[in-house]
Design a protein around this motif. Structure first.
Motif, PDB file in Angstrom:
ATOM      1  N   GLN A  48      55.146  42.027  35.038  1.00 63.20           N
ATOM      2  CA  GLN A  48      55.060  41.136  33.882  1.00 63.20           C
ATOM      3  C   GLN A  48      54.492  41.864  32.668  1.00 63.20           C
ATOM      4  O   GLN A  48      53.773  41.286  31.872  1.00 63.20           O
ATOM      5  CB  GLN A  48      54.194  39.926  34.221  1.00 63.20           C
ATOM      6  N   GLY A  49      54.817  43.111  32.561  1.00 62.60           N
ATOM      7  CA  GLY A  49      54.374  43.871  31.393  1.00 62.60           C
ATOM      8  C   GLY A  49      52.869  44.078  31.363  1.00 62.60           C
ATOM      9  O   GLY A  49      52.271  43.990  30.296  1.00 62.60           O
ATOM     10  N   PHE A  50      52.247  44.296  32.500  1.00 63.53           N
ATOM     11  CA  PHE A  50      50.799  44.521  32.626  1.00 63.53           C
ATOM     12  C   PHE A  50      49.977  43.318  32.172  1.00 63.53           C
ATOM     13  O   PHE A  50      48.799  43.443  31.865  1.00 63.53           O
ATOM     14  CB  PHE A  50      50.363  45.777  31.861  1.00 63.53           C
ATOM     15  N   GLN A  51      50.598  42.160  32.141  1.00 63.67           N
ATOM     16  CA  GLN A  51      49.898  40.963  31.696  1.00 63.67           C
ATOM     17  C   GLN A  51      48.762  40.606  32.657  1.00 63.67           C
ATOM     18  O   GLN A  51      47.664  40.262  32.208  1.00 63.67           O
ATOM     19  CB  GLN A  51      50.876  39.798  31.581  1.00 63.67           C
ATOM     20  N   ILE A  52      48.999  40.697  33.958  1.00 67.57           N
ATOM     21  CA  ILE A  52      47.970  40.335  34.935  1.00 67.57           C
ATOM     22  C   ILE A  52      46.789  41.296  34.840  1.00 67.57           C
ATOM     23  O   ILE A  52      45.628  40.875  34.842  1.00 67.57           O
ATOM     24  CB  ILE A  52      48.571  40.304  36.352  1.00 67.57           C
ATOM     25  N   ASN A  53      47.084  42.610  34.741  1.00 67.99           N
ATOM     26  CA  ASN A  53      45.996  43.586  34.636  1.00 67.99           C
ATOM     27  C   ASN A  53      45.164  43.364  33.378  1.00 67.99           C
ATOM     28  O   ASN A  53      43.929  43.444  33.412  1.00 67.99           O
ATOM     29  CB  ASN A  53      46.562  45.017  34.638  1.00 67.99           C
ATOM     30  N   ASN A  54      45.825  43.096  32.273  1.00 69.15           N
ATOM     31  CA  ASN A  54      45.091  42.867  31.033  1.00 69.15           C
ATOM     32  C   ASN A  54      44.287  41.567  31.076  1.00 69.15           C
ATOM     33  O   ASN A  54      43.186  41.489  30.518  1.00 69.15           O
ATOM     34  CB  ASN A  54      46.042  42.869  29.841  1.00 69.15           C
ATOM     35  N   THR A  55      44.818  40.560  31.734  1.00 69.34           N
ATOM     36  CA  THR A  55      44.082  39.307  31.885  1.00 69.34           C
ATOM     37  C   THR A  55      42.837  39.521  32.731  1.00 69.34           C
ATOM     38  O   THR A  55      41.762  38.976  32.431  1.00 69.34           O
ATOM     39  CB  THR A  55      44.984  38.231  32.527  1.00 69.34           C
ATOM     40  N   ILE A  56      42.955  40.315  33.784  1.00 68.72           N
ATOM     41  CA  ILE A  56      41.800  40.607  34.632  1.00 68.72           C
ATOM     42  C   ILE A  56      40.747  41.389  33.853  1.00 68.72           C
ATOM     43  O   ILE A  56      39.543  41.110  33.944  1.00 68.72           O
ATOM     44  CB  ILE A  56      42.247  41.365  35.903  1.00 68.72           C
ATOM     45  N   LYS A  57      41.177  42.376  33.063  1.00 70.43           N
ATOM     46  CA  LYS A  57      40.225  43.137  32.247  1.00 70.43           C
ATOM     47  C   LYS A  57      39.519  42.235  31.241  1.00 70.43           C
ATOM     48  O   LYS A  57      38.308  42.366  31.008  1.00 70.43           O
ATOM     49  CB  LYS A  57      40.945  44.265  31.517  1.00 70.43           C
ATOM     50  N   GLN A  58      40.255  41.307  30.646  1.00 64.93           N
ATOM     51  CA  GLN A  58      39.653  40.372  29.695  1.00 64.93           C
ATOM     52  C   GLN A  58      38.630  39.477  30.403  1.00 64.93           C
ATOM     53  O   GLN A  58      37.546  39.229  29.876  1.00 64.93           O
ATOM     54  CB  GLN A  58      40.731  39.507  29.032  1.00 64.93           C
ATOM     55  N   SER A  59      38.946  39.007  31.589  1.00 66.08           N
ATOM     56  CA  SER A  59      38.013  38.162  32.339  1.00 66.08           C
ATOM     57  C   SER A  59      36.770  38.943  32.743  1.00 66.08           C
ATOM     58  O   SER A  59      35.658  38.396  32.734  1.00 66.08           O
ATOM     59  CB  SER A  59      38.694  37.591  33.582  1.00 66.08           C
ATOM     60  N   GLN A  60      36.929  40.208  33.097  1.00 65.69           N
ATOM     61  CA  GLN A  60      35.769  41.034  33.427  1.00 65.69           C
ATOM     62  C   GLN A  60      34.876  41.221  32.194  1.00 65.69           C
ATOM     63  O   GLN A  60      33.647  41.155  32.293  1.00 65.69           O
ATOM     64  CB  GLN A  60      36.217  42.391  33.960  1.00 65.69           C
ATOM     65  N   ALA A  61      35.488  41.432  31.042  1.00 67.16           N
ATOM     66  CA  ALA A  61      34.709  41.587  29.810  1.00 67.16           C
ATOM     67  C   ALA A  61      33.989  40.292  29.450  1.00 67.16           C
ATOM     68  O   ALA A  61      32.828  40.314  29.018  1.00 67.16           O
ATOM     69  CB  ALA A  61      35.624  42.021  28.667  1.00 67.16           C
TER      70      ALA A  61
END
Length: 134
Positions: A109-122
């Motif tokens: 999904q265009g790294f959407q899940i990884n970026n969402t996880i990074k945002q949640s960690q931040a």
């Protein structure tokens, strides 16, 4: 008459003062600070925000896994109707059932899940710092 009324009034005030007297326990500074920290609404709200961010991070991590949904239904209908060929009333009972399954799996999904996880960690880290700052 006036002196008697004033005396009763003053006696009532004195009795009320003794009746409403509070326990004059003195608190130490540490006890006051502990009480304020335990009952501070801002700190409680910040702690709840940390818990909410932790749950959001967990949900975002679960987006990587496949999902499987299943459902079932059973329908039972009965009633009277007119038979169009004989023109007579008939009582009918109709039963039906069904099952359904649905599965999905994220492939890319265009790294959407990884970026969402990074945002949640931040967000979680930010909320932890905000709680520690109070």
């Amino acid at each position: 008459m006036k002196v008697k009324t004033i005396t009763i009034f003053l006696a009532g005030i004195i009795i009320c003062q003794f009746g409403w007297a509070q326990d004059t326990e003195t608190w130490k500074l540490e006890e006051c600070i502990d009480y304020a920290m335990e009952n501070n609404l801002d700190i409680q709200e910040s702690a709840l925000q940390v818990n909410s961010s932790r749950v959001n991070l967990r949900e975002d991590n679960f987006q990587r896994y496949p999902s499987l949904n299943a459902g079932g239904q059973y329908i039972n209908r009965w009633g009277r109707s007119i038979d169009p060929t004989t023109n007579q009333f008939t009582t009918e009972r109709i039963s039906s059932n069904g099952l359904s399954f649905r599965s999905s799996m994220p492939i890319f999904q265009g790294f959407q899940i990884n970026n969402t996880i990074k945002q949640s960690q931040a967000n979680l880290q930010s909320d932890r710092y905000a709680l520690a700052d109070m």
